[in-house]
Every structure is written in C-alpha cells, then in structure tokens.
Design a protein around this motif. Structure first.
Motif, PDB file in Angstrom:
ATOM      1  N   PRO A   1       0.833  -1.211   0.000  1.00  0.00           N
ATOM      2  CA  PRO A   1       0.000   0.000   0.000  1.00  0.00           C
ATOM      3  C   PRO A   1       0.865   1.259   0.000  1.00  0.00           C
ATOM      4  O   PRO A   1       2.006   1.274   0.478  1.00  0.00           O
ATOM      5  N   VAL A   2       0.292   2.324  -0.533  1.00  0.00           N
ATOM      6  CA  VAL A   2       0.947   3.631  -0.510  1.00  0.00           C
ATOM      7  C   VAL A   2       0.775   4.223   0.890  1.00  0.00           C
ATOM      8  O   VAL A   2      -0.324   4.240   1.448  1.00  0.00           O
TER       9      VAL A   2
ATOM     10  N   CYS B   1      -5.378   6.383  -9.423  1.00  0.00           N
ATOM     11  CA  CYS B   1      -4.937   5.557  -8.287  1.00  0.00           C
ATOM     12  C   CYS B   1      -5.579   4.189  -8.391  1.00  0.00           C
ATOM     13  O   CYS B   1      -6.673   4.034  -8.952  1.00  0.00           O
ATOM     14  N   LYS B   2      -4.876   3.223  -7.898  1.00  0.00           N
ATOM     15  CA  LYS B   2      -5.375   1.849  -7.866  1.00  0.00           C
ATOM     16  C   LYS B   2      -5.571   1.435  -6.418  1.00  0.00           C
ATOM     17  O   LYS B   2      -4.667   1.553  -5.599  1.00  0.00           O
ATOM     18  N   LYS B   3      -6.778   0.956  -6.114  1.00  0.00           N
ATOM     19  CA  LYS B   3      -7.100   0.512  -4.757  1.00  0.00           C
ATOM     20  C   LYS B   3      -7.210  -1.001  -4.720  1.00  0.00           C
ATOM     21  O   LYS B   3      -7.557  -1.641  -5.719  1.00  0.00           O
TER      22      LYS B   3
ATOM     23  N   ILE C   1       7.511  10.412  -9.495  1.00  0.00           N
ATOM     24  CA  ILE C   1       6.911  10.090 -10.793  1.00  0.00           C
ATOM     25  C   ILE C   1       7.458  11.107 -11.784  1.00  0.00           C
ATOM     26  O   ILE C   1       6.985  12.239 -11.892  1.00  0.00           O
ATOM     27  N   SER C   2       8.488  10.709 -12.535  1.00  0.00           N
ATOM     28  CA  SER C   2       9.155  11.633 -13.457  1.00  0.00           C
ATOM     29  C   SER C   2       8.529  11.644 -14.839  1.00  0.00           C
ATOM     30  O   SER C   2       8.761  12.578 -15.626  1.00  0.00           O
TER      31      SER C   2
ATOM     32  N   GLU D   1      -1.362   2.028  -5.848  1.00  0.00           N
ATOM     33  CA  GLU D   1      -0.511   2.660  -6.856  1.00  0.00           C
ATOM     34  C   GLU D   1      -1.048   4.044  -7.185  1.00  0.00           C
ATOM     35  O   GLU D   1      -2.252   4.310  -7.060  1.00  0.00           O
ATOM     36  N   VAL D   2      -0.130   4.921  -7.602  1.00  0.00           N
ATOM     37  CA  VAL D   2      -0.477   6.268  -8.065  1.00  0.00           C
ATOM     38  C   VAL D   2       0.180   6.453  -9.431  1.00  0.00           C
ATOM     39  O   VAL D   2       1.389   6.210  -9.588  1.00  0.00           O
TER      40      VAL D   2
END
Length: 280
Positions: free
Chosen positions: A13-14, A145-147, A33-34, A118-119
């Motif tokens: 998890p983030v 975002c992914k939950k 996040i580039s 994830e973002v």
C-alpha cells in the motif's frame, strides 16, 4: 485512446504522497513520478524560467500509516473531513499551484481493509488505465490511483522462556537417561545455636498465651484444694449409698413447699393506704 494493464505493479500500500522539486529534494523513502504512462515528462508548472515540480509517493511502512483515499479538489472546495493536503518538499524558491490541490486520507494500517496501492499520471484525455480510478484533472495531467485489499503487519511471535529441563529433552538425541532427582524440595532451615533456639521457643509461648484474652481467668495462679469435709466423704467406702436417700420432688411438691401468698406485703400496702386517707 489506448489501454494499458499495470496489474504487475507492487502490491504494497501507498503510505504517503507529496510534492518534490526534483530528486535532490525528494525524501529517500519516496518514489518520484518523473514521466507519465504515455511517456511524457510529468513535470508540473514547467515553463519559461520555471523548473517545475513532481508528484512522489512512498510505500515505507515504518510509520504504520497508509493512504486509504486520494482526492483532487479546487481551491474553493472545503477539504473533506479526515483528509489533509499532501506535504511539499520544495526548493527555497519553488512553489506549488493552489488552483487545484491533492489531499489524502491517512489511517492506521490495521484500521482498514482496502487502500491505495498505486499512483499514476497520464496526459489529459489520451490514456485509460485498466483497474485504476480516475481522480480528476490536475494542471494538465490526469491523476489515477489503484485501490485494493491491504493487510496489517504480520504478527511477530513472542519469545517464550523454556526451562532448562525442557531444553534437555530431545526426540533425536540418544543420550543415556539421567537419574531421577527430587524437585521442589523445601529449603533447609537455617542452623541456629541452642541458646537462640530456647529464647525463640520462650518468646513464641509468651505470644501464644497473650494473643487470646479469653484464655485468662480470675483464678489463674490460685492454688486449688478440696475441703476436708468432702475429702472424708470421698475416702469413705459407703459414701456412694448416701445418694440413695435423696428424694426427687415433683413440681407440685416444690410449689406446695415454697408457696408464698404475699400476705405481709398486702397488709403493709393496706396500712399505707389507710394512713394516707386519714391525713387527707
């Protein structure tokens, strides 16, 4: 529109989301996040004379907090209850646009079952990410975002104290059996001198006699002796026959013998009454 599958990403998890000017200002536990998912540079507010800034996230579980939700709100919207604006790790002259802001909900890792895994960023209206939720447009980019389900920290086994006798037991060992020994023996009494032992016995006896007040009577210490009259009867062999002359009286015999009519008291009362009437 193109479709991409990112199911092979990290399942942890983030735990935090933040802004950073570049790699030097981004904390060590964060991932910056580039670039977007379609290959563009993910630099916000980049233009003539401006270096821009980047979105970054962390999956470090040392703080025992996770991100359960992320929202993109405008500067005129009141931040939802339980949410907070993401922190900024900017250079001294750097700043973040406030027209639209990112807020996250931070909760303890064991209080929820689902959270943000994830973002991702994409360019505006060009890419759709499978299994991701679109959070909205953010300064020319789209935030996703992914939950998914998250679990609390793995329980750690507590060390147990093993006695010496249990440690010696082994199913694989072939050592000869040890002789049986008595266990839980009472401790040996300390050795004391004879003089001290007598003093302690005397003290214990005095404490026992004084601890109970009902054991002391008025005749303690008075010598007891039988009257000579009764000693003569006791020594006489025929004294046992003297009890045969005792007459057992009935209740009626006792009432007849001790009958009292109270005539004297009645006469005295009559005289007192007569003298009182005469004086009046």
């Amino acid at each position: 529109m193109s479709l991409r599958d990112l199911s092979g990403s990290d399942s942890r998890p983030v735990t935090a989301v933040a802004w950073a000017s570049n790699n030097s200002t981004c904390p060590g536990t964060f991932n910056m996040i580039s670039s977007t998912e379609d290959g563009a540079t993910a630099s916000f507010n980049r233009g003539f004379g401006r270096s821009g800034y980047f979105l970054c996230y962390s999956k470090d579980l040392s703080g025992s907090m996770v991100v359960s939700d992320i929202q993109v709100i405008s500067d005129r919207t009141v931040i939802p209850h339980g949410y907070c604006f993401i922190p900024e790790f900017m250079e001294p002259k750097g700043s973040v646009l406030k027209k639209k802001r990112v807020c996250a909900r931070m909760v303890p890792v064991g209080s929820v079952t689902t959270g943000v895994l994830e973002v991702r960023l994409t360019t505006k209206s060009k890419v759709m990410l499978q299994q991701y939720t679109c959070l909205g447009e953010l300064h020319g980019f789209v935030l996703w975002c992914k939950k998914g389900p998250i679990s609390g920290p793995a329980p750690q086994a507590k060390p147990r104290s093993v006695s010496l006798d249990l440690r010696k037991l082994s199913l694989e060992g072939t050592a000869p059996p040890q002789p049986l020994r008595p266990c839980n023996l009472p401790p040996a009494p300390p050795r004391i001198s004879c003089r001290r032992n007598k003093l302690e016995e005397k003290t214990i006896g005095e404490n026992d006699s004084s601890s109970n007040i009902y054991g002391i009577t008025a005749i303690d210490g008075v010598p007891f002796a039988l009257h000579p009259k009764f000693e003569a009867q006791t020594n006489n062999k025929g004294s046992a026959n003297s009890f045969s002359n005792i007459r057992i009286k009935s209740i009626q015999d006792i009432e007849n013998e001790y009958n009292y009519t109270f005539s004297v008291e009645e006469q005295a009362a009559q005289r007192i009454t007569a003298s009182a009437m005469a004086s009046s």
